[in-house]
Motif scaffolding. Structure first.
Motif, short mmCIF file in Angstrom:
data_model
loop_
_atom_site.label_atom_id
_atom_site.label_comp_id
_atom_site.label_asym_id
_atom_site.label_seq_id
_atom_site.Cartn_x
_atom_site.Cartn_y
_atom_site.Cartn_z
N ASP A 12 0.82 -1.21 0.00
CA ASP A 12 0.00 0.00 0.00
C ASP A 12 0.86 1.26 0.00
O ASP A 12 0.36 2.35 -0.27
N ASP A 13 2.14 1.11 0.37
CA ASP A 13 3.07 2.20 0.12
C ASP A 13 3.35 2.18 -1.38
O ASP A 13 3.26 1.16 -2.02
N TYR A 14 3.72 3.28 -1.93
CA TYR A 14 3.76 3.38 -3.39
C TYR A 14 4.99 2.69 -3.94
O TYR A 14 6.08 3.24 -3.98
N TYR A 15 4.79 1.43 -4.36
CA TYR A 15 5.90 0.63 -4.85
C TYR A 15 5.63 0.15 -6.28
O TYR A 15 4.48 -0.09 -6.66
N ALA A 16 6.70 -0.02 -6.99
CA ALA A 16 6.68 -0.78 -8.23
C ALA A 16 7.36 -2.11 -7.95
O ALA A 16 8.41 -2.16 -7.30
N ILE A 17 6.74 -3.17 -8.42
CA ILE A 17 7.33 -4.50 -8.34
C ILE A 17 7.52 -4.99 -9.77
O ILE A 17 6.62 -4.87 -10.59
N ALA A 18 8.68 -5.52 -10.04
CA ALA A 18 8.98 -5.98 -11.39
C ALA A 18 9.61 -7.36 -11.37
O ALA A 18 10.22 -7.76 -10.38
N THR B 54 1.77 -1.06 -7.56
CA THR B 54 0.92 -1.71 -6.56
C THR B 54 -0.25 -0.85 -6.10
O THR B 54 -1.11 -1.33 -5.37
N ILE B 55 -0.31 0.39 -6.53
CA ILE B 55 -1.45 1.24 -6.18
C ILE B 55 -2.46 1.30 -7.31
O ILE B 55 -3.66 1.09 -7.11
N ASP B 56 -1.99 1.57 -8.51
CA ASP B 56 -2.90 1.75 -9.65
C ASP B 56 -3.03 0.50 -10.50
O ASP B 56 -3.82 0.48 -11.45
N ASP B 57 -2.21 -0.56 -10.18
CA ASP B 57 -2.22 -1.79 -10.97
C ASP B 57 -1.86 -1.55 -12.43
O ASP B 57 -2.22 -2.37 -13.29
N MET B 58 -1.16 -0.49 -12.73
CA MET B 58 -0.67 -0.30 -14.10
C MET B 58 0.45 -1.30 -14.35
O MET B 58 1.31 -1.52 -13.50
N SER C 120 9.04 -9.61 -25.45
CA SER C 120 9.35 -11.04 -25.45
C SER C 120 8.31 -11.87 -24.70
O SER C 120 8.21 -13.08 -24.90
N VAL C 121 7.54 -11.24 -23.80
CA VAL C 121 6.55 -12.00 -23.02
C VAL C 121 5.13 -11.49 -23.17
O VAL C 121 4.18 -12.13 -22.67
N LYS C 122 4.96 -10.38 -23.86
CA LYS C 122 3.63 -9.79 -24.00
C LYS C 122 2.67 -10.78 -24.64
O LYS C 122 2.99 -11.42 -25.63
N GLY C 123 1.50 -10.91 -24.04
CA GLY C 123 0.50 -11.85 -24.56
C GLY C 123 0.61 -13.25 -23.99
O GLY C 123 -0.32 -14.05 -24.14
N ARG C 124 1.73 -13.56 -23.33
CA ARG C 124 1.91 -14.89 -22.75
C ARG C 124 1.99 -14.83 -21.23
O ARG C 124 1.57 -15.75 -20.54
N PHE C 125 2.56 -13.77 -20.68
CA PHE C 125 2.73 -13.62 -19.24
C PHE C 125 1.77 -12.56 -18.71
O PHE C 125 1.48 -11.58 -19.39
N THR C 126 1.33 -12.76 -17.47
CA THR C 126 0.45 -11.79 -16.81
C THR C 126 0.94 -11.55 -15.40
O THR C 126 1.12 -12.50 -14.63
N ILE C 127 1.13 -10.29 -15.06
CA ILE C 127 1.54 -9.91 -13.72
C ILE C 127 0.32 -9.42 -12.94
O ILE C 127 -0.57 -8.78 -13.51
N SER C 128 0.27 -9.76 -11.67
CA SER C 128 -0.83 -9.31 -10.82
C SER C 128 -0.33 -9.12 -9.40
O SER C 128 0.72 -9.64 -9.03
N SER C 129 -1.09 -8.37 -8.63
CA SER C 129 -0.69 -8.06 -7.26
C SER C 129 -1.83 -8.33 -6.30
O SER C 129 -2.97 -7.95 -6.58
N ASP C 130 -1.54 -8.97 -5.20
CA ASP C 130 -2.49 -9.15 -4.10
C ASP C 130 -1.93 -8.37 -2.92
O ASP C 130 -1.08 -8.88 -2.18
N ASN C 131 -2.38 -7.15 -2.78
CA ASN C 131 -1.82 -6.29 -1.74
C ASN C 131 -2.11 -6.81 -0.34
O ASN C 131 -1.32 -6.58 0.58
N ALA C 132 -3.21 -7.50 -0.16
CA ALA C 132 -3.54 -8.06 1.17
C ALA C 132 -2.51 -9.10 1.59
O ALA C 132 -2.25 -9.28 2.79
N LYS C 133 -1.92 -9.76 0.61
CA LYS C 133 -0.91 -10.78 0.90
C LYS C 133 0.51 -10.27 0.66
O LYS C 133 1.48 -11.02 0.81
N ASN C 134 0.61 -9.01 0.25
CA ASN C 134 1.94 -8.45 -0.07
C ASN C 134 2.69 -9.34 -1.05
O ASN C 134 3.90 -9.60 -0.90
N THR C 135 1.98 -9.80 -2.05
CA THR C 135 2.55 -10.75 -3.00
C THR C 135 2.21 -10.34 -4.42
O THR C 135 1.09 -9.92 -4.70
N VAL C 136 3.18 -10.47 -5.29
CA VAL C 136 2.99 -10.26 -6.72
C VAL C 136 3.19 -11.60 -7.42
O VAL C 136 4.07 -12.38 -7.04
#
Length: 128
Positions: free
Chosen positions: A30-36, A54-58, A64-80
């Motif tokens: 919930d602090d303004y972080y980017a996870i990569a 992690t705030i705006d889910d942008m 090389s991975v577009k269309g095959r990989f998907t990134i997501s964030s569960d802030n309640a679990k502090n996990t990407v």
């Protein structure tokens, strides 16, 4: 202390799927972080493949991975998560997650030098 722990790597056949997890501690999403996610093979530079705000889910993906990989964030679990589908042998690498606060500027979120916290990595091997 900020810590990141990756899990979920392994051996999979080409065309298969894996889901990687990156669990963070010592900070909250919930602090303004980017996870990569980055990956690296011996003798090559670390490649940025996906990032999430992690705030705006942008999100951002490398070509090389577009269309095959998907990134997501569960802030309640502090996990990407990184869902990897249609895996190819060239996806074989050690995969790392990294965190940065503040978030890198747009179009620069896949640049490794802008991230100051890194996990230990998890091996992904795709057999042909």
């Amino acid at each position: 202390e900020v810590q990141l722990v990756e899990s979920g790597g392994g051996l999979v056949q080409a065309g298969g799927s894996l889901r990687l997890s990156c669990a963070g501690s010592g900070f909250t999403f919930d602090d303004y972080y980017a996870i990569a996610w980055f990956r690296q093979v011996p003798g090559k530079e670390r490649e940025g493949i996906s990032s999430i705000d992690t705030i705006d889910d942008m999100t951002e993906y490398s070509d090389s991975v577009k269309g095959r990989f998907t990134i997501s964030s569960d802030n309640a679990k502090n996990t990407v998560y990184l869902q990897m589908n249609i895996l190819k042998p060239e996806d074989t690498a050690v995969y790392y997650c990294a965190a940065s606060s503040p978030m890198p500027p747009p179009t620069m979120t896949l640049r490794a030098e802008l991230y100051d916290h890194w996990g230990q990595g998890t091996q992904v091997t795709v057999s042909s």
